[in-house]
Design an enzyme around this catalytic site. Structure first.
Site, short mmCIF file in Angstrom:
data_model
loop_
_atom_site.label_atom_id
_atom_site.label_comp_id
_atom_site.label_asym_id
_atom_site.label_seq_id
_atom_site.Cartn_x
_atom_site.Cartn_y
_atom_site.Cartn_z
CB VAL A 1 -9.88 -1.84 3.44
CG1 VAL A 1 -9.14 -1.14 2.32
CG2 VAL A 1 -11.08 -2.61 2.89
CG HIS B 1 -1.86 1.11 1.28
ND1 HIS B 1 -2.99 1.15 0.48
CD2 HIS B 1 -1.89 2.26 2.01
CE1 HIS B 1 -3.66 2.27 0.72
NE2 HIS B 1 -3.01 2.97 1.64
C1 GRF Z 1 0.92 0.41 -6.33
O1 GRF Z 1 1.09 1.76 -6.02
C2 GRF Z 1 0.47 -0.35 -5.12
O2 GRF Z 1 1.02 0.12 -3.93
C3 GRF Z 1 -1.01 -0.12 -5.12
O3 GRF Z 1 -1.36 -0.19 -6.49
C4 GRF Z 1 -0.24 0.19 -7.28
C5 GRF Z 1 0.02 -0.95 -8.24
O4 GRF Z 1 1.01 -0.61 -9.18
N1 GRF Z 1 -1.69 -1.07 -4.27
P1 GRF Z 1 1.63 -1.71 -10.14
O5 GRF Z 1 0.47 -2.34 -10.92
O6 GRF Z 1 2.34 -2.71 -9.31
O7 GRF Z 1 2.53 -0.96 -11.06
#
Ligand code: GRF
Length: 208
Positions: A153, A118
């Site tokens: 969540v 996250h």
């Molecule tokens: C990332 O910023 C992650 O932290 C969030 O969604 C985004 C996914 O990016 N949960 P990616 O698809 O891995 O480039």
């Protein structure tokens, strides 16, 4: 008390599944960090609820089994995903930009072996648009958190955080980009620590 998953390292490479809905840069970072001959683990399955997700292409380009699993509703998706995960004998499930909330039942099945990343320093800025939330709150520091998933969540136990400074003039896009670079370091590091049986001792390890 019974061992929790990964209290001790496995005596074989762990089989890691990644669930993703988007472009898949965290998946790519995990693939880079766990090459096919890594004794600790490797990504062996990628599932996406989005048919044209970049993550599916990233996986297939790397020669990893990848499937679109339709999401007409949560229970249909979870039943199909569970079948795939069991068939592939997955040890650890990593959510990486997976934009659906999983049921408490599904989460319980993978307790201690289901991770998420996250883009905030949890417990601050849970839920959607955490980078925007950080800018609106005017914090000097933000970052990312790899955490165990529980039924809430973004509420599970944090395993590893990496921080970044919020700079004057930062936009949601510029802050997101700097946090993303830290995500690509944090996720593989947290997965490795967990699989080596060092996940709980490393809890809340903070790096920047
Ligand atoms: C990332 O910023 C992650 O932290 C969030 O969604 C985004 C996914 O990016 N949960 P990616 O698809 O891995 O480039």
């Amino acid at each position: 008390m019974a061992d929790r998953p990964f209290d001790r390292p496995l005596d074989r490479p762990a089989r890691i599944a990644v669930l993703a809905s988007g472009r898949g840069t965290n998946l790519a970072a995990l693939l880079r960090a766990f090459p096919a001959d890594d004794p600790v683990g490797r990504v062996t399955l990628v599932l996406s609820n989005v048919a044209d997700a970049g993550a599916l292409t990233v996986a297939r380009d790397a020669g990893v089994e990848a499937h679109h699993v339709a999401f007409p509703d949560r229970s249909t998706f979870e039943a199909a995903a569970l079948r795939q995960l069991e068939q592939a004998q997955i040890d650890l499930v990593c959510l990486a930009g997976f934009m659906r909330v999983l049921s408490a039942d599904f989460v319980r099945r993978f307790e201690g072996r289901l991770l998420n990343i996250h883009p905030s320093l949890l417990p601050r800025f849970r839920g959607l648009h955490p980078q925007r939330q950080a800018l609106e709150a005017g914090v000097a520091t933000s970052g990312c958190t790899v955490h165990l998933v529980d039924a809430g969540v973004d509420t599970g136990t944090p395993l590893l955080q990496r921080s970044v400074d919020v700079l004057p003039g930062d936009t949601e896009a510029s802050l997101s980009e700097r946090i993303l670079a830290e995500e690509h370091l944090a996720y593989p590091a947290a997965v490795r620590l967990l699989l080596q049986g060092r996940g709980t001792r490393a809890a809340l390890e903070r790096t920047s």
